[in-house]
Design a protein around this motif. Structure first.
Motif, short mmCIF file in Angstrom:
data_model
loop_
_atom_site.label_atom_id
_atom_site.label_comp_id
_atom_site.label_asym_id
_atom_site.label_seq_id
_atom_site.Cartn_x
_atom_site.Cartn_y
_atom_site.Cartn_z
N PHE A 21 0.83 -1.20 0.00
CA PHE A 21 0.00 0.00 0.00
C PHE A 21 0.87 1.25 0.00
N ILE A 22 1.93 1.24 0.78
CA ILE A 22 2.82 2.41 0.85
C ILE A 22 3.51 2.63 -0.49
N ILE A 23 3.95 1.54 -1.13
CA ILE A 23 4.62 1.67 -2.43
C ILE A 23 3.65 2.21 -3.47
N ILE A 24 2.43 1.69 -3.49
CA ILE A 24 1.44 2.16 -4.45
C ILE A 24 1.10 3.63 -4.19
N HIS A 25 0.96 3.99 -2.91
CA HIS A 25 0.64 5.38 -2.57
C HIS A 25 1.75 6.33 -3.02
N LYS A 26 3.01 5.93 -2.83
CA LYS A 26 4.14 6.76 -3.26
C LYS A 26 4.19 6.87 -4.78
N ALA A 27 3.88 5.78 -5.48
CA ALA A 27 3.87 5.80 -6.94
C ALA A 27 2.80 6.73 -7.47
N ILE A 28 1.63 6.70 -6.84
CA ILE A 28 0.54 7.59 -7.26
C ILE A 28 0.92 9.05 -6.99
N ALA A 29 1.54 9.32 -5.85
CA ALA A 29 1.96 10.69 -5.53
C ALA A 29 3.01 11.18 -6.52
N LEU A 30 3.96 10.32 -6.88
CA LEU A 30 4.99 10.70 -7.85
C LEU A 30 4.36 10.94 -9.23
N SER A 31 3.41 10.10 -9.60
CA SER A 31 2.73 10.26 -10.88
C SER A 31 1.97 11.58 -10.92
N HIS A 32 1.29 11.91 -9.84
CA HIS A 32 0.54 13.16 -9.78
C HIS A 32 1.47 14.37 -9.84
N ALA A 33 2.60 14.29 -9.16
CA ALA A 33 3.55 15.40 -9.17
C ALA A 33 4.13 15.62 -10.56
N SER A 34 4.46 14.53 -11.26
CA SER A 34 5.01 14.67 -12.61
C SER A 34 3.94 15.18 -13.58
N GLN A 35 2.69 14.74 -13.38
CA GLN A 35 1.60 15.23 -14.22
C GLN A 35 1.40 16.73 -14.03
N CYS A 36 1.44 17.19 -12.80
CA CYS A 36 1.29 18.63 -12.53
C CYS A 36 2.44 19.43 -13.14
N LEU A 37 3.64 18.89 -13.09
CA LEU A 37 4.79 19.58 -13.68
C LEU A 37 4.64 19.68 -15.20
N ILE A 38 4.20 18.60 -15.84
CA ILE A 38 4.00 18.63 -17.29
C ILE A 38 2.90 19.63 -17.65
N TYR A 39 1.81 19.63 -16.89
CA TYR A 39 0.73 20.59 -17.14
C TYR A 39 1.24 22.02 -17.01
N LEU A 40 2.08 22.26 -16.03
CA LEU A 40 2.62 23.60 -15.81
C LEU A 40 3.55 24.01 -16.96
N LEU A 41 4.39 23.07 -17.42
CA LEU A 41 5.37 23.39 -18.46
C LEU A 41 4.71 23.69 -19.80
N ILE A 42 3.65 22.95 -20.15
CA ILE A 42 3.05 23.16 -21.46
C ILE A 42 1.71 23.90 -21.38
N ASP A 43 1.45 24.51 -20.23
CA ASP A 43 0.31 25.41 -20.03
C ASP A 43 -1.03 24.74 -20.34
N ILE A 44 -1.28 23.62 -19.67
CA ILE A 44 -2.57 22.93 -19.78
C ILE A 44 -3.38 23.25 -18.53
N LYS A 45 -4.63 23.58 -18.74
CA LYS A 45 -5.53 23.84 -17.61
C LYS A 45 -6.49 22.65 -17.49
N PRO A 46 -6.29 21.78 -16.49
CA PRO A 46 -7.11 20.57 -16.40
C PRO A 46 -8.59 20.85 -16.14
N GLN A 47 -8.93 22.03 -15.65
CA GLN A 47 -10.33 22.35 -15.40
C GLN A 47 -11.08 22.64 -16.69
#
Length: 81
Positions: free
Chosen positions: A4-30
């Motif tokens: 559970f801890i490994i999966i939770h960390k993987a999801i958190a890392l995935s979310h952080a990288s997704q937010c960084l990509i959205y920020l770099l290429i100016d995507i508004k998820p809303q």
């Protein structure tokens, strides 16, 4: 418990990288995409993948892990398939 801890960390890392990509290429998820925007994105992504596949075929003789020394495929080999 450890899984559970490994999966939770993987999801958190995935979310952080997704937010960084959205920020770099100016995507508004809303903001939702229109049908035309979705079609354009689909065509562009498929074109990029096709170009990548073509480049892999063209340069396969120079790439590592090519034990049988395959070169660029010729048209007569493609038609035989």
């Amino acid at each position: 418990m450890g899984e559970f801890i490994i999966i939770h960390k993987a999801i958190a890392l995935s979310h952080a990288s997704q937010c960084l990509i959205y920020l770099l290429i100016d995507i508004k998820p809303q903001k939702s995409m229109t049908g035309i925007e979705y079609a354009i994105a689909l065509l562009l992504s498929n074109t990029a993948i096709a170009v990548l596949a073509l480049l892999l075929l063209i340069f396969q003789s120079f790439l590592p892990f090519n034990p049988s020394d395959l070169g660029i495929p010729t048209y007569d080999k493609i038609e035989a398939l």
